[in-house]
Design a protein around this motif. Structure first.
Motif, PDB file in Angstrom:
ATOM      1  N   ILE A  18       0.861  -1.185   0.000  1.00 50.60           N
ATOM      2  CA  ILE A  18       0.000   0.000   0.000  1.00 50.60           C
ATOM      3  C   ILE A  18       0.894   1.231   0.000  1.00 50.60           C
ATOM      4  O   ILE A  18       1.857   1.337   0.762  1.00 50.60           O
ATOM      5  CB  ILE A  18      -0.903   0.021   1.251  1.00 50.60           C
ATOM      6  CG1 ILE A  18      -1.848  -1.171   1.223  1.00 50.60           C
ATOM      7  CG2 ILE A  18      -1.681   1.317   1.325  1.00 50.60           C
ATOM      8  CD1 ILE A  18      -2.714  -1.264   2.453  1.00 50.60           C
ATOM      9  N   ASN A  19       0.548   2.164  -0.846  1.00 53.46           N
ATOM     10  CA  ASN A  19       1.284   3.416  -0.913  1.00 53.46           C
ATOM     11  C   ASN A  19       0.755   4.319   0.205  1.00 53.46           C
ATOM     12  O   ASN A  19      -0.361   4.813   0.149  1.00 53.46           O
ATOM     13  CB  ASN A  19       1.092   4.044  -2.286  1.00 53.46           C
ATOM     14  CG  ASN A  19       2.046   5.203  -2.490  1.00 53.46           C
ATOM     15  OD1 ASN A  19       2.827   5.528  -1.612  1.00 53.46           O
ATOM     16  ND2 ASN A  19       1.969   5.810  -3.662  1.00 53.46           N
ATOM     17  N   THR A  20       1.545   4.544   1.264  1.00 54.49           N
ATOM     18  CA  THR A  20       1.094   5.306   2.443  1.00 54.49           C
ATOM     19  C   THR A  20       1.408   6.792   2.352  1.00 54.49           C
ATOM     20  O   THR A  20       1.007   7.556   3.216  1.00 54.49           O
ATOM     21  CB  THR A  20       1.750   4.740   3.709  1.00 54.49           C
ATOM     22  OG1 THR A  20       3.168   4.798   3.562  1.00 54.49           O
ATOM     23  CG2 THR A  20       1.290   3.311   3.953  1.00 54.49           C
ATOM     24  N   THR A  21       2.099   7.222   1.339  1.00 51.37           N
ATOM     25  CA  THR A  21       2.464   8.635   1.219  1.00 51.37           C
ATOM     26  C   THR A  21       1.242   9.541   1.153  1.00 51.37           C
ATOM     27  O   THR A  21       1.186  10.562   1.857  1.00 51.37           O
ATOM     28  CB  THR A  21       3.367   8.844  -0.007  1.00 51.37           C
ATOM     29  OG1 THR A  21       4.494   7.990   0.112  1.00 51.37           O
ATOM     30  CG2 THR A  21       3.832  10.283  -0.101  1.00 51.37           C
ATOM     31  N   LEU A  23      -1.691   8.998   2.435  1.00 53.18           N
ATOM     32  CA  LEU A  23      -2.324   8.958   3.750  1.00 53.18           C
ATOM     33  C   LEU A  23      -1.592   9.863   4.745  1.00 53.18           C
ATOM     34  O   LEU A  23      -2.222  10.563   5.547  1.00 53.18           O
ATOM     35  CB  LEU A  23      -2.372   7.525   4.268  1.00 53.18           C
ATOM     36  CG  LEU A  23      -3.277   6.570   3.495  1.00 53.18           C
ATOM     37  CD1 LEU A  23      -3.113   5.161   4.042  1.00 53.18           C
ATOM     38  CD2 LEU A  23      -4.703   7.006   3.570  1.00 53.18           C
TER      39      LEU A  23
END
Length: 138
Positions: A18-21, A23
């Motif tokens: 999952i790309n958390t940037t 968020l």
């Protein structure tokens, strides 16, 4: 933003991370907005101080009568032994007629039976005495 630039032949595999940037960006914006909207804290305390009145001096405290009930039921009125119930009633009557009723501090002995203390309090109440307090012993 994350981008996969690998040159391997495994282009058919699905990326499971999952790309958390984004968020984190959203959380930082929300945090900044929360900090901005919180009201500024003042360290002032609001007090309503009384107005200086030169005309009325503070009232004098009422006189204090110390009643002691000894272990055998003997009653002391300011250190003087009360002869009987009639004498106690007469003293309560005369104290009740004063313009400013005295404060009665009843100090029972640790070994006294409850009926003696209750009798003194009932007599005082019956004769209109309202300022009664029990003083404990240590």
């Amino acid at each position: 933003m994350g981008m996969n630039l690998s040159s391997s032949d495994k282009d058919d595999e699905v990326m499971m991370d999952i790309n958390t940037t984004p968020l984190i960006d959203v959380m930082l914006v929300l945090l900044i907005m929360l900090i901005i909207t919180i009201p500024v804290q003042t360290h002032a305390v609001k007090l309503d101080l009384p107005v200086d009145q030169q005309s009325a001096p503070p009232p004098e405290p009422p006189p204090v009568v110390n009643l002691e009930v000894d272990f055998d039921g003997t009653i002391y009125w300011d250190g003087v032994i009360v002869a009987d119930r009639a004498d106690l009633q007469q003293r309560f009557r005369s104290a009740g007629l004063l313009p400013q009723q005295p404060e009665f501090h009843i100090r029972p002995n640790r070994l006294v039976a409850y009926k003696h203390v209750a009798g003194v309090m009932a007599t005082a109440q019956k004769l209109g005495i309202t300022n009664i307090g029990l003083v404990g012993t240590s």
